[in-house]
Design an enzyme around this catalytic site. Sequence first.
Site, mmCIF file in Angstrom:
data_model
loop_
_atom_site.group_PDB
_atom_site.id
_atom_site.type_symbol
_atom_site.label_atom_id
_atom_site.label_comp_id
_atom_site.label_asym_id
_atom_site.label_seq_id
_atom_site.Cartn_x
_atom_site.Cartn_y
_atom_site.Cartn_z
ATOM 1 N N ASP A 80 20.767 12.262 -20.008
ATOM 2 C CA ASP A 80 19.738 12.442 -18.975
ATOM 3 C C ASP A 80 18.461 11.674 -19.288
ATOM 4 O OD1 ASP A 80 19.071 14.086 -21.120
ATOM 5 O OD2 ASP A 80 19.266 15.956 -19.988
ATOM 6 N N HIS A 98 18.322 29.302 -17.399
ATOM 7 C CA HIS A 98 19.355 28.709 -18.252
ATOM 8 C C HIS A 98 19.358 29.423 -19.599
ATOM 9 C CE1 HIS A 98 21.436 25.613 -20.640
ATOM 10 N NE2 HIS A 98 21.768 25.002 -19.526
ATOM 11 N N GLN A 121 36.620 20.880 -16.916
ATOM 12 C CA GLN A 121 37.029 20.211 -18.154
ATOM 13 C C GLN A 121 37.568 21.178 -19.197
ATOM 14 O OE1 GLN A 121 34.244 16.248 -18.022
ATOM 15 N NE2 GLN A 121 33.564 17.833 -19.397
ATOM 16 N N ASP A 137 23.900 22.251 -14.440
ATOM 17 C CA ASP A 137 24.737 22.900 -15.446
ATOM 18 C C ASP A 137 25.519 24.053 -14.835
ATOM 19 O OD1 ASP A 137 24.147 21.235 -17.504
ATOM 20 O OD2 ASP A 137 22.726 22.555 -18.505
ATOM 21 N N ARG A 159 33.695 28.408 -18.762
ATOM 22 C CA ARG A 159 32.736 29.407 -18.289
ATOM 23 C C ARG A 159 33.110 29.801 -16.861
ATOM 24 N NH1 ARG A 159 28.521 25.800 -20.589
ATOM 25 N NH2 ARG A 159 27.783 26.665 -22.570
ATOM 26 N N ASP A 213 26.032 26.931 -16.535
ATOM 27 C CA ASP A 213 25.557 28.198 -17.096
ATOM 28 C C ASP A 213 24.119 28.474 -16.692
ATOM 29 O OD1 ASP A 213 24.660 26.071 -18.603
ATOM 30 O OD2 ASP A 213 24.837 27.093 -20.525
ATOM 31 N N ASN A 229 38.173 16.873 -21.459
ATOM 32 C CA ASN A 229 36.816 17.166 -21.896
ATOM 33 C C ASN A 229 36.101 15.868 -22.262
ATOM 34 O OD1 ASN A 229 34.450 18.283 -22.784
ATOM 35 N ND2 ASN A 229 35.287 19.056 -24.705
#
Length: 667
Positions: A400, A424, A232, A288, A204, A290, A261
């Site tokens: 998490d 998000h 990654q 994150d 991304r 994104d 990854n």
Amino acid sequence: MTDSTGTTTRLLQRQVLPVDGDVDVLALYLDPDEANLDEDKYVVGGSRAAKELNNASIRQKTASGTIRPDQVLSRTAVQIPSGEKLSFGTYFNAFPASYWRRWTIVSAVTLTVNVKGAGATVIVNKSMANGRQQKVESVLTEADSNTLTFHLSLGPFVDGGWYWYDVVAGHGDVTVESAEWTAEVPVDRAAHGTVDLAITTMNRPDFCAELLGQLSTPELMPYLDTVFVMEQGTQKVADSELFPAAEKGLDGKLKVIEQGNLGGSGGYARGQSESLRKGTATYAMMMDDDVVCEPEGIIRAVTFGDLARRPTIVGGHMFSLYAKSRLHSFGEIIHPWRFWWMSPLDSFNDWDFGARNLRSARWLHKRVDVDFNGWFMCLIPRQVIAEIGLSLPLFIKWDDSEYGLRAKAAGYPTVTFPGAAVWHVPWTDKNDALDWQAYFHLRNRLVAALLHSTYPKGGRLIRESLNHQIAHLVSMQYSTAELRIQAMEDVLAGPQGLHAMLATKLPEVNAFRKQFTDAQLHADHDDFPPVRREKPPRKGRDLTEVPSRRAQLITAGLAPLRQLKKPRSLAAEFPEAEIRAMDAKWYRMATFDSAIVSMNDGTSAALYVRDQAKFKDLMKRTLELHARYRKEWPALAAQYRAALGEITSPEAWDKTFAPWVDGDADV
């Protein structure tokens, strides 16, 4: 400013406004509506029908006013036309008094509002946990430039409640130039902490580069120690055309680390490890790649952590990137009996602040205490990482939530803090319980439950897993069923294999799935045979009809027996129906011998075909595995709990990172 009592004034929160002209986010900062809490006199009934009616009525839009983007004059200033009222009782500008009261050393706050223009009325309000609104004080401005100060106690906010202010313009326009919430704190709490950001990214580049560009605000930069980007993927963030400007803005604070990854948990663990080893930042924040960030939220999270009674994990909320006033959840817990993540039952998911803002929703005024916060935005004190270790090597899912439970057991709470948030990509637009992620969903849920469930044999988890597995089988989702079996088998193999499979499991899962037609996605509808069926639907029943609870229970009992019958002859060659993703419920799927089923993201579809022999084999293995879990749970739980400290240690993770350590790229 320090006084003779050994205290100093600390800024807790300031008035902030969006300056990009995005009307979709205005409701999170400003509220021009006349709606108030009295419009929300709902009562939760006891029956299912009453609750459904309440859930529908409470979401009804009450918003009526509007605010123009050109009224926002700067990051802190907004203009109010003559005769109009504007409330700052909003997500980003109301003060979450109950959270400060419960979790920090702050016992009183001072609100300072700067208003330009005479004849304006500034009204300070508070709410209680039950959502009842009370007027605290009001002042009329008399000069062209006014600084108004209000001293406010946090005493009445044990269970919930907010402070906020409204401004009513008089005969002329007024400008609210700024507002600040401050508190007197001990001098040893005067200096703010610093934070290492740990951003895991994979393919991304532009999204991640845009996020990096959002972090270089003058207000946030003093709080940033290092921004770690764990690269990654094969499409590098450094190759984005947006990267050079982002790198320059961060002024030497950016470090990109390239590695294989290892999933979200591997990326975040690397960030935690680097932060711990470096030892210069007070906190590490997981984020994150994104997301769109409100930088002020990072400052607020750090400030809250600085003033917390004990080291505290401080998380942010998640709004939808596609519908920016919609909140995913106000806080999340792990249901102890089911061992499943969820919002508390007295809250609402997917809440639209554009329709029902803070002042018109009573339930938002209760303090929500949580078990964990998603790592889309989550601040962890370095002290906590040093004591309880790094993330579990889970790749994705449950890293998490497990960490939150681990911290809680060690005496470190998690607070999902209002006023700190990101936007998000919503998870509701996909069904990751069916694709390759199904393996990680079940495996990691089992691992987390073995580590933290307080019930013998995991409470309802084994039974629920069996129910879900049978639902997948009668729905012809054989690839998902196979992955879930693999997940259960890998957990039985013990905790020591988690690190070893971290870099290899995803390719293995993807390669394995290719043999199943239900995992072979096609974007072109013409790739599938035409729909034909031997018999029409019984009594012309439509796929969209939802069966009653009683009918679903009957179907649950009969559907597995139906799978033992030979499929209809045409079904192997021609699908019997086309089923939308939203309609692909197990009780519908169980009635077909084949079907074309679309995916939740709307880009493709797959062919599901019933296989009698495969069903028998998978069902046999499923029953054997779940029986084994019932028998071996206590011993397996003891094994995982004994290994937790070792497999989450920096030393264990260093061995996993070793192949890429020499390849670190300092940017």
